[in-house]
Design an enzyme around this catalytic site. Structure first.
Site, PDB file in Angstrom:
ATOM      1  N   VAL A 103       0.826  -1.203   0.000  1.00 35.72           N
ATOM      2  CA  VAL A 103       0.000   0.000   0.000  1.00 35.72           C
ATOM      3  C   VAL A 103       0.864   1.259   0.000  1.00 35.72           C
ATOM      4  CG1 VAL A 103      -0.148   0.125   2.525  1.00 35.72           C
ATOM      5  CG2 VAL A 103      -2.009   1.065   1.140  1.00 35.72           C
ATOM      6  N   LYS A 104       2.101   1.160   0.460  1.00 33.54           N
ATOM      7  CA  LYS A 104       2.971   2.327   0.560  1.00 33.54           C
ATOM      8  C   LYS A 104       3.397   2.872  -0.800  1.00 33.54           C
ATOM      9  CE  LYS A 104       3.139   2.544   5.062  1.00 33.54           C
ATOM     10  NZ  LYS A 104       2.610   3.700   5.812  1.00 33.54           N
ATOM     11  N   ASP A 105       3.180   2.109  -1.870  1.00 29.86           N
ATOM     12  CA  ASP A 105       3.447   2.640  -3.212  1.00 29.86           C
ATOM     13  C   ASP A 105       2.664   3.922  -3.442  1.00 29.86           C
ATOM     14  OD1 ASP A 105       4.945   0.372  -3.596  1.00 29.86           O
ATOM     15  OD2 ASP A 105       3.951  -0.221  -5.449  1.00 29.86           O
TER      16      ASP A 105
END
Length: 459
Positions: free
Chosen positions: A51-53
């Site tokens: 999700v950190k993308d």
């Protein structure tokens, strides 16, 4: 069931890998919750694996637009891994150098992946108070200032982090469920994902959607004591020597309607079960979110539509949560075989670093234990005695010094054994000079044993 024909939905080539960030699918957990409607948003299908993308790309684009990050600059961040991977991916795709500070207990898979992207890595001890100059955040902040062209991403304070979830993650979930979602379940790391996504879903639903924070039991977000937990990329740890603790600036507590705290064991076993029952290879924080979502669905009834955000892939944790050896040595799996050491779990008397030799000697003599664990836990710590990291095991001979001197702390941490191991397995990896070991269950101190007692178990 026949395989779907995907030819009709083929997409045109993307101009850049970064164009593929976001737009992740929802998958119904049909086998895990056959009587309920529980969906998993598979954030590990982002190209960088988490999700950190989303936050990484948003923060870089924002910095480029503001001029804070210039061509040829260096992206710097303190991270437990996933944000670093997202930023390293963006750096490679857009021509920046990248430099990351990580705790020394970060999964080896994450470190290897960062190196594959060409990132430079600095490891710092994980057990440091916030005020220590070598703390992950402080170290990264210093490096950004000292590096020519350095830009600190600052995921904990950068408003682009929650904003991207408000603009993308929330709308994607609303559209995918046709506005039927009743509960959002997400873990809290920086707080950006749950804050931005939750804000959007609250607003678009007129407050109908409940936002549930899934948190490790000891995490301070959900009201725990802040002591260590085994789940990476979720929760809030408070070092016992931290003078003033603060939550990340991007985290908005008022967005969360309720918390569900999930024990590390349940999180890890849920993550492992998702691989076996749903074909979803996910990380430990995904296990936390999924476990909480299944509870929410069971409570909410048949009309509920629950969506859990699964942050990252299990490929980053093959040496940890998905390793039978690791989970047994950490005592997260100890009831699936005969002859494990689970029956030897007991209460333990410990002393924190800084205790006097006289106090320690008295504690050991009255405990009846073969050795006294010295743990990382300040005298004013809220941690339970078994919660601190074991730094050493002291015998009476080790406590022969002056009574008012501080207890000695061995330079090499002792080898622990897990409640999920058998005595024979534990003995096989202990060195020939080992005399006393500590037992671990659910990642926490759960006994002190002599090697002789282990040999007696083998018979």
């Amino acid at each position: 069931m026949t395989a779907p024909d995907r030819r009709a939905v083929a997409t045109p080539p993307a101009d850049s890998l970064l164009a593929l960030v976001g737009g992740t699918p929802l998958i119904r957990l049909a086998r895990s919750a056959p009587a309920a409607e529980v969906h998993a948003k598979l954030e590990y299908l982002n190209p960088g694996g988490s999700v950190k993308d989303r936050a990484a790309l948003a923060m870089v684009l924002d910095a480029e637009e503001s001029g804070a990050l210039r061509p040829g600059g260096t992206i710097v961040e303190g991270t437990s891994g996933n944000t670093g991977l997202g930023l390293a991916q963006v750096a490679a795709a857009r021509g920046y150098r990248s430099l990351f500070v990580l705790p020394d207990k970060t999964a080896v898979e994450k470190l290897d992946a960062l190196k594959a992207y060409g990132a430079e890595i600095v490891l710092t001890p994980s057990a440091l108070p916030r005020e220590d100059p070598d703390h992950v955040i402080a170290y990264a902040t210093r490096l950004a200032k000292e590096t020519d062209g350095g830009w600190l991403a600052d995921q904990y304070g950068n408003p682009a982090n929650p904003d991207v979830h408000r603009r993308t993650t929330g709308p994607e979930i609303w559209e995918a469920t046709g506005g039927r979602i009743t509960h959002l379940v997400a873990t809290i790391g920086t707080g950006g994902t749950i804050t931005g996504t939750g804000q959007y879903l609250h607003e678009v639903s007129g407050g109908r959607v409940q936002v549930v924070g899934a948190d490790p039991v000891t995490s301070a977000y959900g009201g725990g004591d802040g002591s260590p937990f085994a789940i990476e990329a979720a929760g809030h740890y408070i070092h016992p020597e931290t003078a003033t603790d603060v939550f990340p600036d991007v985290y908005r507590r008022d967005v969360i309607d309720r918390f569900l705290t999930i024990a590390d064991r349940e999180s890890i076993l849920t993550a492992r079960a998702l691989a076996r029952t749903e074909g979803l290879l996910v990380g430990g924080s995904s296990g936390t979110a999924a476990a909480a979502a299944l509870r929410v669905a069971a409570e909410a009834g048949p009309d509920a539509v629950v969506v859990a955000i699964l942050p990252d892939s299990g490929r980053a944790y093959l040496s940890k949560y998905h390793s039978d050896t690791w989970v047994r040595r950490q005592g997260f799996l100890d009831d699936d075989r005969e002859g494990t050491l689970a029956g030897l779990v007991s209460d333990v008397v410990t002393v924190p670093v800084g205790t006097s030799v006289g106090e320690a000697r008295s504690a050991l003599e009255s405990s009846g234990q073969p050795a006294l664990p010295v743990v990382l836990a300040g005298r004013s710590s809220r941690f339970s005695p078994a919660a601190g990291e074991v730094l050493g095991l002291l015998s009476i001979a080790d406590l022969a010094g002056p009574a008012d001197a501080a207890v000695p702390v061995p330079s090499t941490p002792p080898v622990g054994i897990g409640s999920g191991e058998t005595a024979a397995e534990a003995l096989e990896r202990l060195g020939p000079d080992a005399e006393v070991v500590h037992l671990v269950r659910d990642g926490r101190l759960a006994g002190v044993l002599t090697v002789g007692a282990l040999r007696a178990q083998v018979g």
